[in-house]
Enzyme design. Structure first.
Site, PDB file in Angstrom:
ATOM      1  N   ASP A  14       0.874  -1.184   0.000  1.00  0.00           N
ATOM      2  CA  ASP A  14       0.000   0.000   0.000  1.00  0.00           C
ATOM      3  C   ASP A  14       0.906   1.227   0.000  1.00  0.00           C
ATOM      4  OD1 ASP A  14      -2.306   1.679   0.328  1.00  0.00           O
ATOM      5  OD2 ASP A  14      -1.898   1.813   2.472  1.00  0.00           O
ATOM      6  N   SER A  15       0.286   2.394  -0.125  1.00  0.00           N
ATOM      7  CA  SER A  15       1.049   3.631  -0.050  1.00  0.00           C
ATOM      8  C   SER A  15       1.511   3.917   1.380  1.00  0.00           C
ATOM      9  CB  SER A  15       0.181   4.788  -0.546  1.00  0.00           C
ATOM     10  OG  SER A  15      -1.018   4.821   0.191  1.00  0.00           O
ATOM     11  N   TYR A  65      -0.994   8.300  -2.661  1.00  0.00           N
ATOM     12  CA  TYR A  65      -1.145   7.856  -4.044  1.00  0.00           C
ATOM     13  C   TYR A  65      -2.399   8.479  -4.680  1.00  0.00           C
ATOM     14  CZ  TYR A  65       2.327   4.004  -3.888  1.00  0.00           C
ATOM     15  OH  TYR A  65       3.472   3.239  -3.827  1.00  0.00           O
ATOM     16  N   GLY A  66      -3.367   8.769  -3.813  1.00  0.00           N
ATOM     17  CA  GLY A  66      -4.706   9.131  -4.306  1.00  0.00           C
ATOM     18  C   GLY A  66      -4.770  10.385  -5.144  1.00  0.00           C
ATOM     19  N   CYS A  95      -4.306  -1.452  -1.921  1.00  0.00           N
ATOM     20  CA  CYS A  95      -4.508  -0.015  -2.099  1.00  0.00           C
ATOM     21  C   CYS A  95      -5.484   0.133  -3.266  1.00  0.00           C
ATOM     22  CB  CYS A  95      -3.168   0.641  -2.445  1.00  0.00           C
ATOM     23  SG  CYS A  95      -3.301   2.361  -2.973  1.00  0.00           S
ATOM     24  N   THR A 143      -6.279   2.826  -4.975  1.00  0.00           N
ATOM     25  CA  THR A 143      -5.787   3.672  -6.060  1.00  0.00           C
ATOM     26  C   THR A 143      -4.863   2.863  -6.965  1.00  0.00           C
ATOM     27  OG1 THR A 143      -5.828   5.478  -4.443  1.00  0.00           O
ATOM     28  CG2 THR A 143      -4.760   5.911  -6.554  1.00  0.00           C
ATOM     29  N   GLU A 182      -3.558   8.804   8.964  1.00  0.00           N
ATOM     30  CA  GLU A 182      -2.102   8.756   9.179  1.00  0.00           C
ATOM     31  C   GLU A 182      -1.730   9.494  10.471  1.00  0.00           C
ATOM     32  OE1 GLU A 182       0.465   7.364   7.114  1.00  0.00           O
ATOM     33  OE2 GLU A 182      -1.089   6.401   5.916  1.00  0.00           O
ATOM     34  N   CYS A 198     -11.153   2.787   0.043  1.00  0.00           N
ATOM     35  CA  CYS A 198      -9.774   3.192   0.300  1.00  0.00           C
ATOM     36  C   CYS A 198      -9.349   2.405   1.534  1.00  0.00           C
ATOM     37  CB  CYS A 198      -9.706   4.694   0.577  1.00  0.00           C
ATOM     38  SG  CYS A 198      -8.087   5.233   1.176  1.00  0.00           S
ATOM     39  N   HIS A 250      -7.476   2.930   3.897  1.00  0.00           N
ATOM     40  CA  HIS A 250      -7.400   3.655   5.169  1.00  0.00           C
ATOM     41  C   HIS A 250      -8.785   3.768   5.849  1.00  0.00           C
ATOM     42  CE1 HIS A 250      -3.497   4.957   3.677  1.00  0.00           C
ATOM     43  NE2 HIS A 250      -3.263   5.644   4.782  1.00  0.00           N
TER      44      HIS A 250
HETATM   45  N1  DGL Z   1      -4.509   3.382   0.621  1.00  0.00           N
HETATM   46  C1  DGL Z   1      -4.829   4.208  -0.523  1.00  0.00           C
HETATM   47  C2  DGL Z   1      -6.038   3.650  -1.238  1.00  0.00           C
HETATM   48  O1  DGL Z   1      -6.611   2.636  -0.844  1.00  0.00           O
HETATM   49  C3  DGL Z   1      -5.084   5.627  -0.160  1.00  0.00           C
HETATM   50  C4  DGL Z   1      -3.945   6.378   0.430  1.00  0.00           C
HETATM   51  C5  DGL Z   1      -3.233   7.255  -0.544  1.00  0.00           C
HETATM   52  O2  DGL Z   1      -3.830   8.146  -1.163  1.00  0.00           O
HETATM   53  O3  DGL Z   1      -2.064   7.021  -0.690  1.00  0.00           O
HETATM   54  O4  DGL Z   1      -6.444   4.205  -2.231  1.00  0.00           O
END
Ligand code: DGL
Length: 273
Positions: A13-14, A45-46, A76, A78, A155, A187, A189
């Site tokens: 994941d990011s 990443y989003g 993730c 994204t 975060e 997402c 998170h």
């Molecule tokens: N974990 C990323 C997702 O599921 C989101 C976090 C990010 O934007 O990096 O899209």
């Protein structure tokens, strides 16, 4: 190429969001080892372009292949939206994402056929959930809403803070107005904000956390490919964690949400891959 069925599964994941998926794999596939990578130096990443996310995903997959891993979970949304199809065609081990498993459950759960999807700007603007859901049932109505502030709030660890509640109320107002009955937490998170999202949306809206379904999809895939671990309990150190920055912060966060004591996270230079 022969793949060792007792090799770990790679999960990436990011940042910390993919830990919600790792947690479900730990709970539901206890005999599987995991190598987790969180790209904490390049998060989020989003808000990045599909080309950038594809480049990042390829680098991480090269790193994970080197360990080596027997299968990869893109934990993730994204990266699943922007990179899964391409990297699947480039890799000779199984790769799954987090979009389809959750969307399938949402399609089964909705009664009113009105489904909401929340995610990053990238995921929501890709409309990947909508395309997939409409391919299952064209009569479904899908309402997407990007919630970019949710990731930094997670975060930061503000999982139940009044500020988070206020932000969630503003983001989710449109979806409440659309009278959705099912909401995909699109997402990785967002499951960590579940209680705030539940409070804002009310009990009548079903919240779908794709993490659990992704773990089940992984179990089925490993079984199908003859890659299920033959060890009852993984030997040695079952879970390893790597990040591209801020290893200690990651360790603290991981320990607050995982059913496992994370003693060490290693920082690597992902640009070398
Ligand atoms: N974990 C990323 C997702 O599921 C989101 C976090 C990010 O934007 O990096 O899209």
């Amino acid at each position: 190429m022969t793949v060792d069925r007792n090799a770990p599964v790679g999960v990436f994941d990011s940042g910390v969001g993919g830990l919600t998926v790792a947690r479900e794999i730990m709970r539901n596939l206890p005999s599987e080892k995991i190598i987790y990578f969180g790209d904490t130096a390049r998060l989020p990443y989003g808000s990045k372009s599909p080309e950038t996310i594809l480049r990042y995903s390829r680098q991480i997959i090269r790193f994970l292949r080197e360990q080596p891993v027997k299968a990869i979970v893109i934990a993730c949304n994204t990266a699943s939206a922007f990179a899964l199809d391409t990297v699947r065609g480039e890799t000779d081990i199984p790769v799954i994402g987090v979009i389809e498993a959750g969307a399938l459950v949402a399609a089964q759960k909705t009664r009113t056929k009105r489904i909401g999807v929340i995610g990053t700007e990238g995921t929501v603007s890709s409309r990947i959930h909508e395309r997939f859901l409409k391919s299952i049932d064209p009569s479904l109505s899908i309402f997407g809403k990007a919630c970019p502030l949710f990731v930094p709030l997670v975060e930061e660890g503000w999982l139940k803070d009044p500020v988070t509640y206020e932000v969630a109320s503003r983001y989710l107002a449109d979806l409440k107005e659309q009278k959705i009955d099912t909401l995909i937490l699109g997402c990785t998170h967002y499951p960590l904000l579940r209680s705030v999202i539940r409070e804002v949306m009310g009990d009548s809206v079903e919240l779908v956390n794709p993490a659990y379904e992704t773990a089940l999809e992984l179990a089925a895939l490993l079984e199908k490919k003859g890659l299920t671990s033959s060890e009852e309990v993984p030997e040695g150190f079952p879970y390893r964690f790597f990040v591209s920055d801020l290893a200690e912060k990651f360790t603290d966060f991981a320990n607050s949400i995982l059913p496992y004591d994370v003693t060490m996270t290693r920082k690597i230079d992902i640009e070398n891959y």
